[in-house]
Write a protein that holds these residues in place. Structure first.
Motif: not given
Length: 321
Positions: A33-41
């Protein structure tokens, strides 16, 4: 597995002495979920380049399309004229001649760059250190500024018998040529300059593509009695099909948008024999102050380039299927 290795679980069912697997799965959920939350990186890293493209490329393109439907009057306000600018461009004899010159120059430079680039790549293919130096020397015309290249060729094209190329031709008994000063030879002279500058770039792409051709096919063709030219025709050229399509698109776009060498060598002359679309757009917009008509010509050139790119892409996809 023996019976002693089986021990009862809390709910009475037999578990095969193995570690529970539900706990790692539960721990991996927040990580995903944390990786999915970094889509904006990635977009954050791309943001500076996207802003530059937006300000210096896409906004001017939108303004050019808008101007092509207007009569541009600086400080007086633009006037909407609809498709009149496009009618003016399409019915102009000067624009049709410039479009024909552009097509001739693009076809000649594209074919010349592909043939010469492939020949140079076949001659310089190998792992020798000396070949690396020769490749670097052959690539120099690409990195030299086009203004310097144009001035060098202007000197070499000097129309008298003392000119560099005319002196070489005189050794074979040829009379001096006017080159860029003669309407009959000016287009060919500019074409040679473009091929001389563009072929080394194609050579480097061909060299990269030659590394992916299966060497076993060369050995098999040699065993079957194929000569050198037959191996090039039946092994090398089919193996470089994707490279040809990419280089064709790049060379065609480069040929359709040719401006600097024409502007610096002849500025469209003599007698309009080398007038191309880009030099005509420049004269309409910045010398005659007809920015709306010039913008219409630029939009038509963009559409021609876009259609050519899409057609080649579709042809390439159909060939791969």
């Amino acid at each position: 597995m023996s019976v002693d290795q089986v021990r009862p679980s809390a709910n009475g069912s037999a578990v095969a002495g193995a570690r529970p697997t539900a706990v790692p799965a539960a721990k991996s959920r927040p990580r995903r979920s944390r990786r999915a939350g970094r889509w904006w990186t990635p977009w954050l890293f791309l943001a500076p380049a996207l802003l530059l493209f937006l300000y210096f490329k896409f906004i001017p393109m939108f303004n050019a399309i808008t101007m092509s439907f207007q009569e541009v009057q600086p400080y007086l306000g633009n006037k909407w004229v609809g498709a009149d600018n496009y009618k003016t461009v399409l019915t102009s004899d000067g624009f049709r001649e410039a479009a024909w010159h552009t097509v001739v120059l693009a076809v000649g430079q594209t074919a010349g760059c592909l043939v010469l680039g492939l020949a140079l790549a076949l001659l310089m293919e190998g792992q020798s250190r000396r070949l690396g130096f020769i490749r670097s020397a052959a690539f120099l015309p690409v990195v030299v500024p086009i203004a310097v290249v144009a001035e060098l060729w202007r000197i070499m094209y000097h129309p008298t018998g003392d000119g560099m190329i005319n002196s070489l031709l005189g050794l074979f008994g040829s009379s001096p040529s006017g080159f860029i000063n003669d309407p009959h030879t000016s287009m060919a002279s500019i074409m040679v300059t473009g091929i001389w500058r563009g072929a080394p770039y194609d050579m480097m792409i061909f060299l990269a593509g030659l590394g992916s051709v299966d060497r076993g096919l060369y050995e098999a063709a040699k065993v079957d009695g194929a000569g050198r030219f037959q191996r090039i025709r039946h092994v090398t050229v089919p193996g470089l099909r994707s490279v040809f399509s990419i280089l064709f698109i790049l060379a065609a776009i480069r040929g359709l948008r040719v401006f600097t060498e024409v502007f610096l060598l002849t500025n469209g002359g003599p007698d309009g024999s080398t007038e191309v679309v880009m030099t005509l757009i420049y004269k309409l917009g910045l010398e005659q102050n007809r920015l709306g008509v010039g913008a219409a010509g630029a939009v038509l050139l963009f559409l021609a380039t876009l259609v050519l790119t899409v057609c080649v892409h579709l042809f390439r996809r159909r060939g791969n299927e």
